[in-house]
Write a protein that holds these residues in place. Sequence first.
Motif, mmCIF file in Angstrom:
data_model
loop_
_atom_site.group_PDB
_atom_site.id
_atom_site.type_symbol
_atom_site.label_atom_id
_atom_site.label_comp_id
_atom_site.label_asym_id
_atom_site.label_seq_id
_atom_site.Cartn_x
_atom_site.Cartn_y
_atom_site.Cartn_z
ATOM 1 N N UNK A 286 -1.102 -3.554 5.720
ATOM 2 C CA UNK A 286 -0.167 -2.776 4.912
ATOM 3 C C UNK A 286 -0.124 -1.345 5.461
ATOM 4 N N UNK A 287 0.979 -0.643 5.152
ATOM 5 C CA UNK A 287 1.132 0.736 5.590
ATOM 6 C C UNK A 287 0.455 1.687 4.609
ATOM 7 N N UNK B 127 1.874 10.825 8.010
ATOM 8 C CA UNK B 127 2.073 9.884 9.116
ATOM 9 C C UNK B 127 1.685 8.485 8.634
ATOM 10 N N UNK B 128 2.524 7.485 8.986
ATOM 11 C CA UNK B 128 2.228 6.108 8.608
ATOM 12 C C UNK B 128 1.129 5.530 9.495
ATOM 13 N N UNK C 152 -0.837 4.409 -0.330
ATOM 14 C CA UNK C 152 -0.099 3.325 0.311
ATOM 15 C C UNK C 152 1.365 3.393 -0.101
ATOM 16 N N UNK C 153 2.213 2.722 0.668
ATOM 17 C CA UNK C 153 3.627 2.662 0.313
ATOM 18 C C UNK C 153 3.799 1.781 -0.929
ATOM 19 N N UNK C 154 4.664 2.220 -1.824
ATOM 20 C CA UNK C 154 4.967 1.422 -3.006
ATOM 21 C C UNK C 154 6.303 0.699 -2.865
ATOM 22 N N UNK D 65 12.546 0.717 5.949
ATOM 23 C CA UNK D 65 13.185 0.063 7.082
ATOM 24 C C UNK D 65 12.742 0.702 8.394
ATOM 25 N N UNK D 66 12.354 -0.135 9.356
ATOM 26 C CA UNK D 66 11.960 0.360 10.675
ATOM 27 C C UNK D 66 10.642 1.083 10.703
ATOM 28 N N UNK D 67 9.782 0.885 9.736
ATOM 29 C CA UNK D 67 8.495 1.578 9.699
ATOM 30 C C UNK D 67 7.601 1.116 10.845
ATOM 31 N N UNK D 68 6.797 2.057 11.354
ATOM 32 C CA UNK D 68 5.836 1.738 12.414
ATOM 33 C C UNK D 68 4.678 2.714 12.316
ATOM 34 N N UNK D 69 3.546 2.314 12.882
ATOM 35 C CA UNK D 69 2.369 3.170 12.865
ATOM 36 C C UNK D 69 2.642 4.428 13.681
ATOM 37 N N UNK D 70 2.362 5.598 13.107
ATOM 38 C CA UNK D 70 2.621 6.871 13.761
ATOM 39 C C UNK D 70 3.928 7.507 13.328
#
Length: 378
Positions: A318-319, A325-326, A352-354, A358-363
């Motif tokens: 999970x993010x 920063x994710x 954490x994201x609730x 869209x298009x989420x990525x680490x960093x």
Amino acid sequence: MNSRKIALSIIGGLLIIGSFFGAKYIVNSKTTPKPRPEKVVKTVMVETVKNGNVPIIVPANGNLVAKRRVELYAEVQGVFKSGNKLFKPGQEYRAGEILIRIDAAEYYANVQSSKSNLYNLITSIMPDLRLDYPEVFDKWQSFLASFDINKSVPPLPEMNTDKEKYFISGRGILTNYYTIKNLEQRLAKYTIAAPFNGVLTEALVTEGTLVRSGQKLGEFINTNDYELEVAISKTYSDLLNVGEVVQLKSIDNNKTYQGKVTRINGRVDLASQTITAFIEVKDPDLREGMYLEAHLKAKEEPDAIEINRSLLLETQEIFVVRDSVLDLIPVKPVYYSDNSVVLKDVPEGITILSKPVMGAYAGMLVKVFKDQVTNNQN
């Protein structure tokens, strides 16, 4: 003169060439700065992890069935006689009211004849009892006094001595008595009474119909108590308990009801690998055959959280948000429902994201929704 013209021509040519290169130099020296692309920072919704006991809710569904229902069958043959109420679906009856009355005039006459024979038989032995067994005469006299041919035959007097038993049995009184009791039992089957308050849901005969022995006549149910039969996974069969409160929901009118687990089948269905649980529910708005959804509380998972399934990646991660920063962290899913998932091994207090991005990525650089921060602070 010619030399002068030649010289002027050369000078003019040099000036033209110089102007050309000078203009090119000036053009090349003008560098237009490229516009810098604006960095887009997405706004995200977040929540702070608070691990606790998360109830595991197992969804199930089924149709309501009356808990108390009677299929009416005829055990005797005769013509269906009309009663005070029409034998029709939807007709209500109180406990003890006559549902069906079959014409038993001929059989009733046979029973009365047998009672009369028994009475005459006992009367015929009374002189012998007075002479040979005076000590038992009074109780047999009392029996005859209580004998009413229009009522059920009273119990025979208790016989205390073997001589009395042999005498009474030898006269065929016992055989006649039990034959009559058998006839009375069968006579009672010509009338079917309501065993409880309820309503007739099916009527297969009408007044005047010739009813045959073994024929189904209809169905009668109690409208106060209903049961919902649901099939659940065998994984949770040992976690459900009798007496547990269950929330039921109607899809048609979006109304909720409260039920209780009354029985749990001890056998697992071989084909579906499910086990059947029975939920009792009472409500005046309920009807047999209604479709309801049940939410069974199977158990509580300690030190866990529940999030939307769309937030869990296929990689079981999970993010989280760290300094705007994710980042991704691994988690342990322990239960999936239609819309949510229960997770363990999520650090306490982490953000954490609730809602999915869209298009989420680490960093990825993000910012937290301001109103949410204000509300969280409040």
